[in-house]
Design an enzyme around this catalytic site. Structure first.
Site, PDB file in Angstrom:
ATOM      1  CG  ASN A  88       2.660   5.283   1.480  1.00 25.39           C
ATOM      2  OD1 ASN A  88       3.595   5.714   2.159  1.00 25.39           O
ATOM      3  ND2 ASN A  88       1.542   4.845   2.016  1.00 25.39           N
ATOM      4  CG  ASP A  99      -1.709  -5.117   0.407  1.00 25.71           C
ATOM      5  OD1 ASP A  99      -0.582  -4.666   0.694  1.00 25.71           O
ATOM      6  OD2 ASP A  99      -2.648  -5.188   1.214  1.00 25.71           O
TER       7      ASP A  99
HETATM    8  O1  RIB Z   1      -3.045  -3.221   3.059  1.00 22.01           O
HETATM    9  C1  RIB Z   1      -4.294  -3.518   3.555  1.00 22.01           C
HETATM   10  C2  RIB Z   1      -4.211  -4.468   4.706  1.00 22.01           C
HETATM   11  O2  RIB Z   1      -3.575  -3.845   5.776  1.00 22.01           O
HETATM   12  C3  RIB Z   1      -5.533  -4.941   5.253  1.00 22.01           C
HETATM   13  O3  RIB Z   1      -6.013  -6.085   4.616  1.00 22.01           O
HETATM   14  C4  RIB Z   1      -5.263  -5.135   6.736  1.00 22.01           C
HETATM   15  O4  RIB Z   1      -5.291  -6.470   7.140  1.00 22.01           O
HETATM   16  C5  RIB Z   1      -3.918  -4.491   6.973  1.00 22.01           C
HETATM   17  O5  RIB Z   1      -2.963  -5.421   7.212  1.00 22.01           O
END
Ligand code: RIB
Ligand code: NA
Length: 294
Positions: free
Chosen positions: A183, A243
């Site tokens: 980012n 993610d």
């Molecule tokens: O990107 C989000 C994640 O970052 C969460 O699920 C938490 O576990 C951290 O690792």
């Protein structure tokens, strides 16, 4: 069948919701607490698994009940957990998350994620190499990341490094990976520069910068800027949006889609994911993404 290997963290997210995140030194009242599966590695694996890809997860959990819950959750999402190591006497990774109205804060206790060392990787190396695409994040030891990047590079694998949370990345590692997906904040830390356009031109079709509500940016091989605007949607929880983007991008890349289309697909998946609570809540299926792209 072609596969994706995710080498990364597996966390239990202890998530507290509040009307806003507290400022420094402040105490505020929360509204709820939940224990939900997370960890950037596991999240990216689940994102790809829900989209129908064949995904193997490589990582470690402790020999506690959180570890068991998290492995089961990966299985339920179509992720192969055969190579996850359960480490005795160590706690499963934990993330303490506060979700406010528009943002969140996260504190991480690495626990078993620190056991994802080079020795473990060596024990599963041939399994990792069964995949065409290897996905990494920054929640496991740096040494391990560098080892896996080398491994992927030597074996002509497509390696995606999502450098989150922010820390430096060696130039040599950047040269050996296929995609780097920071980012804005992570980009500044990695390159020590805010000249995002200049950086993307230096790394065309490799550096992909996610800019939250402004969408995702890259530069193609002829030097044209690619910008995919964020999906207009109601935001419930942005945790895990990055993610979802990385997991979905890995799926597109595995399918041989060009970078622009891959980013449209990944950006759409990420936009859908913020509509539900939890890092993995809201991660869409392939059909959900396709319907939204029509
Ligand atoms: O990107 C989000 C994640 O970052 C969460 O699920 C938490 O576990 C951290 O690792
Ligand atoms: Na979500």
């Amino acid at each position: 069948m072609k596969k994706i290997a995710v080498v990364g963290s597996i966390n239990m997210d202890m998530t507290v919701t509040a009307d806003r995140i507290p400022s420094k030194g402040e105490t505020i009242k929360g509204n709820s607490i939940s224990y939900i599966p997370g960890g950037k590695g596991a999240n990216q694996a689940v994102a790809a698994g829900r989209l129908g890809a064949d995904v193997d997860m490589f990582g470690c959990v402790g020999d506690d009940s959180f570890g068991e819950t998290l492995v089961n959750n990966l299985n339920e999402n179509g992720v192969c957990t055969d190579y996850i190591k359960k480490v005795a006497g160590v706690s499963t990774g934990l993330a303490v998350i506060t979700v406010g109205e528009n943002d969140n804060t996260i504190v991480i206790l690495a626990g078993a994620n620190d056991c994802v060392d080079v020795e473990y990787i060596k024990s599963v190396e041939d399994k990792i190499l069964e995949s065409e695409v290897i996905v990494l994040q920054h929640e496991i030891p740096q040494e391990t990341i560098e080892y896996v990047v080398e491994l992927g590079y030597r074996n002509n694998k497509i390696v995606i490094l999502n450098p989150a949370p922010a820390r430096e990345v060696k130039r040599d590692i950047i040269d050996k990976i296929s995609y780097l997906t920071p980012n804005e904040h992570e980009t500044s830390i990695i390159f020590g520069s805010d000249d995002f356009e200049g950086l993307m031109k230096k790394y065309p079709e490799k550096l992909i910068i996610t800019m939250g509500s402004r969408g995702v940016y890259s530069v193609d091989r002829i030097g044209e800027i690619i910008n995919i605007p964020a999906l207009k949607t109601e935001v419930v929880d942005t945790t895990g949006a990055g993610d979802t983007l990385n997991g979905a991008f890995a799926v597109s890349v595995l399918n041989g889609v060009n970078i622009k289309e891959a980013l449209v697909f990944a950006n759409t998946a990420a936009g859908i994911s913020v509509g539900k609570f939890g890092a993995q809540g809201g991660m869409p299926t392939y059909d959900e993404v396709m319907n939204r792209m029509k």
